[in-house]
Design a protein around this motif. Structure first.
Motif, PDB file in Angstrom:
ATOM      1  N   GLY A 112       0.789  -1.229   0.000  1.00 22.01           N
ATOM      2  CA  GLY A 112       0.000   0.000   0.000  1.00 22.01           C
ATOM      3  C   GLY A 112       0.820   1.278   0.000  1.00 22.01           C
ATOM      4  N   CYS A 113       2.122   1.176  -0.246  1.00 21.39           N
ATOM      5  CA  CYS A 113       2.987   2.356  -0.269  1.00 21.39           C
ATOM      6  C   CYS A 113       2.835   3.094  -1.607  1.00 21.39           C
ATOM      7  N   GLN A 114       3.343   4.314  -1.625  1.00 18.44           N
ATOM      8  CA  GLN A 114       3.423   5.111  -2.850  1.00 18.44           C
ATOM      9  C   GLN A 114       4.895   5.251  -3.228  1.00 18.44           C
ATOM     10  N   LEU A 115       5.177   5.180  -4.513  1.00 16.56           N
ATOM     11  CA  LEU A 115       6.532   5.390  -5.012  1.00 16.56           C
ATOM     12  C   LEU A 115       6.569   6.728  -5.730  1.00 16.56           C
ATOM     13  N   TYR A 116       7.434   7.620  -5.268  1.00 22.59           N
ATOM     14  CA  TYR A 116       7.616   8.930  -5.903  1.00 22.59           C
ATOM     15  C   TYR A 116       8.855   8.861  -6.791  1.00 22.59           C
ATOM     16  N   GLN A 125      13.937  15.595 -17.814  1.00 20.59           N
ATOM     17  CA  GLN A 125      13.706  15.163 -19.192  1.00 20.59           C
ATOM     18  C   GLN A 125      12.988  13.808 -19.102  1.00 20.59           C
ATOM     19  N   ASN A 126      13.534  12.730 -19.611  1.00 18.60           N
ATOM     20  CA  ASN A 126      12.850  11.438 -19.484  1.00 18.60           C
ATOM     21  C   ASN A 126      13.613  10.450 -18.607  1.00 18.60           C
ATOM     22  N   ALA A 127      14.564  10.953 -17.848  1.00 23.69           N
ATOM     23  CA  ALA A 127      15.370  10.073 -16.995  1.00 23.69           C
ATOM     24  C   ALA A 127      14.949  10.218 -15.533  1.00 23.69           C
ATOM     25  N   VAL A 128      14.877   9.079 -14.840  1.00 28.07           N
ATOM     26  CA  VAL A 128      14.620   9.104 -13.400  1.00 28.07           C
ATOM     27  C   VAL A 128      15.885   9.609 -12.720  1.00 28.07           C
ATOM     28  N   VAL A 129      15.747  10.648 -11.875  1.00 27.91           N
ATOM     29  CA  VAL A 129      16.916  11.208 -11.186  1.00 27.91           C
ATOM     30  C   VAL A 129      16.843  11.017  -9.676  1.00 27.91           C
ATOM     31  N   ALA A 130      15.646  10.650  -9.167  1.00 26.49           N
ATOM     32  CA  ALA A 130      15.491  10.441  -7.721  1.00 26.49           C
ATOM     33  C   ALA A 130      14.230   9.630  -7.474  1.00 26.49           C
ATOM     34  N   HIS A 131      14.221   8.959  -6.310  1.00 27.68           N
ATOM     35  CA  HIS A 131      13.019   8.227  -5.907  1.00 27.68           C
ATOM     36  C   HIS A 131      12.901   8.209  -4.388  1.00 27.68           C
ATOM     37  N   SER A 132      11.690   8.035  -3.912  1.00 24.59           N
ATOM     38  CA  SER A 132      11.392   7.817  -2.497  1.00 24.59           C
ATOM     39  C   SER A 132      10.135   6.979  -2.400  1.00 24.59           C
ATOM     40  N   VAL A 133      10.018   6.263  -1.292  1.00 23.97           N
ATOM     41  CA  VAL A 133       8.824   5.479  -1.017  1.00 23.97           C
ATOM     42  C   VAL A 133       8.151   6.081   0.204  1.00 23.97           C
ATOM     43  N   PHE A 188      10.816   6.866   3.166  1.00 26.46           N
ATOM     44  CA  PHE A 188      11.995   6.010   3.329  1.00 26.46           C
ATOM     45  C   PHE A 188      12.502   5.587   1.959  1.00 26.46           C
ATOM     46  N   TYR A 189      13.623   4.943   1.951  1.00 30.25           N
ATOM     47  CA  TYR A 189      14.263   4.436   0.745  1.00 30.25           C
ATOM     48  C   TYR A 189      14.336   5.514  -0.336  1.00 30.25           C
ATOM     49  N   GLY A 190      14.788   6.698   0.095  1.00 29.26           N
ATOM     50  CA  GLY A 190      14.937   7.818  -0.830  1.00 29.26           C
ATOM     51  C   GLY A 190      16.358   7.902  -1.360  1.00 29.26           C
ATOM     52  N   ARG A 191      16.457   8.288  -2.600  1.00 26.71           N
ATOM     53  CA  ARG A 191      17.785   8.416  -3.205  1.00 26.71           C
ATOM     54  C   ARG A 191      17.733   9.388  -4.363  1.00 26.71           C
ATOM     55  N   THR A 192      18.699  10.283  -4.392  1.00 26.96           N
ATOM     56  CA  THR A 192      18.953  11.115  -5.574  1.00 26.96           C
ATOM     57  C   THR A 192      20.242  10.598  -6.191  1.00 26.96           C
ATOM     58  N   PHE A 193      20.245  10.350  -7.479  1.00 22.76           N
ATOM     59  CA  PHE A 193      21.414   9.768  -8.113  1.00 22.76           C
ATOM     60  C   PHE A 193      22.570  10.762  -8.107  1.00 22.76           C
ATOM     61  N   PRO A 194      23.798  10.267  -7.942  1.00 20.58           N
ATOM     62  CA  PRO A 194      24.958  11.135  -7.660  1.00 20.58           C
ATOM     63  C   PRO A 194      25.124  12.330  -8.584  1.00 20.58           C
ATOM     64  N   GLU A 225      -4.955  16.167   9.977  1.00 20.48           N
ATOM     65  CA  GLU A 225      -4.092  15.954  11.148  1.00 20.48           C
ATOM     66  C   GLU A 225      -2.897  15.062  10.824  1.00 20.48           C
ATOM     67  N   GLU A 226      -2.722  14.724   9.562  1.00 27.91           N
ATOM     68  CA  GLU A 226      -1.641  13.817   9.212  1.00 27.91           C
ATOM     69  C   GLU A 226      -0.273  14.464   9.467  1.00 27.91           C
ATOM     70  N   ARG A 227       0.694  13.595   9.699  1.00 31.90           N
ATOM     71  CA  ARG A 227       2.091  14.026   9.820  1.00 31.90           C
ATOM     72  C   ARG A 227       2.935  13.192   8.873  1.00 31.90           C
ATOM     73  N   VAL A 228       4.003  13.791   8.405  1.00 29.99           N
ATOM     74  CA  VAL A 228       4.966  13.081   7.565  1.00 29.99           C
ATOM     75  C   VAL A 228       6.285  13.036   8.326  1.00 29.99           C
ATOM     76  N   PHE A 229       6.836  11.827   8.449  1.00 23.23           N
ATOM     77  CA  PHE A 229       8.111  11.628   9.131  1.00 23.23           C
ATOM     78  C   PHE A 229       9.202  11.278   8.122  1.00 23.23           C
ATOM     79  N   VAL A 230      10.401  11.717   8.434  1.00 21.10           N
ATOM     80  CA  VAL A 230      11.599  11.320   7.688  1.00 21.10           C
ATOM     81  C   VAL A 230      12.646  10.982   8.727  1.00 21.10           C
ATOM     82  N   THR A 231      13.396   9.925   8.506  1.00 20.07           N
ATOM     83  CA  THR A 231      14.513   9.609   9.391  1.00 20.07           C
ATOM     84  C   THR A 231      15.807   9.688   8.598  1.00 20.07           C
TER      85      THR A 231
END
Length: 197
Positions: A79-83, A88-96, A123-129, A152-158
């Protein structure tokens, strides 16, 4: 491809049953959303949200997606979302993004600091070098907050306690540091858990 599948599966098993370390916990709530900065990246980007496997398969032509498809498919089934951030047309970063009332991606995510309401964990976030230092991660966190904080939602990042660059990026997106979580957990057993403001 087979090696990537095996390594992805082993990585998922490890994170489900064992975790230890020191994590800074950052949070953003509905009150902070109105005052949220809107950091735009320094290159033209677009954000896409993947919510099911059919959408993921459409992106499987990107090598960055193919490499991580086992993990991404698992998280989507939970049930997660992938961002995905594209330049252009290249993936440069992702997070779940996980809804914590449905799924805890890591054993430490059931700690009391994350309890209360329909909260989300990025979580599992990454920007390519080659795209780091361009404001893409802050932009992605901002988009995640806009899409998931309604009432009332909150968003957490660790972040690991010694990752000063990540701390700066997270704060740039308007998150406030709550404290540091120290933990050791194996399976269903928490051997050590301590949260300090």
């Amino acid at each position: 491809m087979v090696l990537n599948v095996v390594l992805g599966w082993l990585s998922l098993q490890k994170q489900r049953f064992y975790c230890n370390g020191n994590k800074y916990v950052f949070c953003k709530s509905a009150e902070a959303l109105a005052d949220m900065p809107d950091p735009g990246p320094r290159i033209e980007c677009r954000c896409e949200i993947i919510r099911d496997f059919a959408e993921l398969e459409r992106q499987a032509c990107c090598p960055e997606i193919r490499k991580e498809i086992v993990k991404f498919a698992y998280y989507l089934r939970q049930g997660c979302q992938l961002y995905l951030i594209f330049h252009q047309n290249a993936v440069v970063a992702h997070s779940v993004v996980a809804s914590l009332n449905r799924f805890h991606p890591y054993p430490f995510a059931d700690h009391a600091v994350f309890e209360g309401g329909t909260d989300y964990l990025v979580f599992y976030g990454r920007t390519f070098p080659e795209y780091r230092g361009l404001g893409i991660s802050s932009y992605m966190l901002t988009q995640i907050c806009k899409n998931n904080i309604k009432n009332e939602e909150r968003v957490f990042v660790t972040s690991n306690w010694d990752n000063a660059i990540a701390h700066k990026t997270i704060k740039k997106a308007g998150f406030k540091k709550l404290g540091i979580l120290r933990y050791i957990r194996v399976g269903f057993f928490t051997l050590c858990s301590d949260f300090r403001v």
